[in-house]
Design an enzyme around this catalytic site. Structure first.
Site, PDB file in Angstrom:
ATOM      1  N   HIS A  67     -19.374 -18.389   3.548  1.00 48.90           N
ATOM      2  CA  HIS A  67     -18.340 -17.861   4.441  1.00 48.90           C
ATOM      3  C   HIS A  67     -18.773 -16.481   4.920  1.00 48.90           C
ATOM      4  CE1 HIS A  67     -14.361 -17.360   6.153  1.00 48.90           C
ATOM      5  NE2 HIS A  67     -14.376 -16.131   5.674  1.00 48.90           N
ATOM      6  N   GLU A  98      -8.387 -24.967  -2.449  1.00 47.83           N
ATOM      7  CA  GLU A  98      -7.856 -23.873  -1.635  1.00 47.83           C
ATOM      8  C   GLU A  98      -8.987 -23.314  -0.771  1.00 47.83           C
ATOM      9  OE1 GLU A  98      -5.590 -19.648  -2.287  1.00 47.83           O
ATOM     10  OE2 GLU A  98      -5.978 -20.901  -4.032  1.00 47.83           O
TER      11      GLU A  98
HETATM   12  C1  GRF Z   1     -21.824 -19.436   9.361  1.00 48.57           C
HETATM   13  O1  GRF Z   1     -21.457 -18.163   9.811  1.00 48.57           O
HETATM   14  C2  GRF Z   1     -21.157 -19.756   8.058  1.00 48.57           C
HETATM   15  O2  GRF Z   1     -20.964 -18.632   7.249  1.00 48.57           O
HETATM   16  C3  GRF Z   1     -19.829 -20.313   8.493  1.00 48.57           C
HETATM   17  O3  GRF Z   1     -20.103 -21.047   9.638  1.00 48.57           O
HETATM   18  C4  GRF Z   1     -21.271 -20.537  10.276  1.00 48.57           C
HETATM   19  C5  GRF Z   1     -22.225 -21.672  10.411  1.00 48.57           C
HETATM   20  O4  GRF Z   1     -23.380 -21.301  11.121  1.00 48.57           O
HETATM   21  N1  GRF Z   1     -19.221 -21.102   7.437  1.00 48.57           N
HETATM   22  P1  GRF Z   1     -24.626 -22.278  11.130  1.00 48.57           P
HETATM   23  O5  GRF Z   1     -24.137 -23.604  11.679  1.00 48.57           O
HETATM   24  O6  GRF Z   1     -25.130 -22.387   9.725  1.00 48.57           O
HETATM   25  O7  GRF Z   1     -25.610 -21.619  12.045  1.00 48.57           O
END
Ligand code: GRF
Length: 215
Positions: free
Chosen positions: A108, A142
């Protein structure tokens, strides 16, 4: 450890994991990249790398449970042992978590528990924090709330936009996601309630659950 990587879009974290797995000394390999979006750009990137891909379109399944059952079936067909969510834009429920207990990770783009959910970069800019970053965590039911494996902090700079901040954070995502997978694959993560202890090999910081970006 066989990995299933779940994506919905660009796939840059999938690529970072694939790069890490290309090193023969890395203790994991990607056996399938699965997407709920048939034309996700990351799927083409995965195919170009010769990785197996699967599409499970959530719109074709009557319920979240049915969708998830199909996802689990496809992952099992590729002998998946652990699952990495990498920009996978569907909430997962108990089905997938029960199929891979303690073996589902997510990344995240914020320092959780700040700014969970969508638009993490906009939330960080709006709030005015001086640092944001990224978090790899175990997935629980969650959203963005499971035990934290690794974090990296990134400064928020004057004049940052969601795009510039996101690019700075993404560099760290690509570093800490493979590192987290390595720790999981080496069996070095002990989850104790909310806290994740990292066994051995972390220098003089046993139990460290966060780290700063390397300069
Ligand atoms: C990333 O910023 C990740 O942290 C979030 O979604 C984005 C996905 O980017 N969960 P990618 O598809 O890996 O380039």
């Amino acid at each position: 450890m066989n990995l299933g990587v779940l994506i919905s879009g660009r796939g840059s974290n999938m690529e970072a994991l694939a790069d890490a797995c290309a090193d023969p000394s890395f203790p994991a390999e990607i056996t399938v990249v699965l997407s709920n979006v048939a034309d996700a750009p990351g799927l083409s990137l995965a195919r170009e790398r010769g990785l197996s891909t699967e599409v499970v379109d959530h719109a074709r399944h009557g319920s979240r449970d049915a969708f998830e059952e199909e996802v689990v079936a496809r992952l099992r067909a590729h002998d998946v042992e652990a699952v990495c969510l990498a920009g996978f834009m569907r909430l997962l429920g108990p089905g997938l978590l029960a199929a891979f207990p303690g073996r589902v990770l997510n990344i995240h783009p914020s320092l959780l528990p700040c700014f969970p959910g969508l638009h993490a970069h906009e939330q960080a800019l709006e709030y005015g924090v001086r640092f944001s970053g990224c978090t790899v965590h175990f997935v629980t039911e969650e959203m963005d709330a499971g035990p934290i494996v690794l974090q990296a902090a990134v400064p928020v700079e004057q004049g940052d936009t969601a795009e510039t901040l996101s690019a700075r954070i993404l560099e760290q995502e690509h570093r800490i996601y493979p590192e987290s997978v390595r720790l999981l694959a080496e069996g070095r993560l002990d989850v104790r309630g909310r806290r994740v202890e990292i066994r051995d090999g972390r220098g003089d910081r046993p139990g460290a659950s966060s780290e700063q970006p390397t300069p």
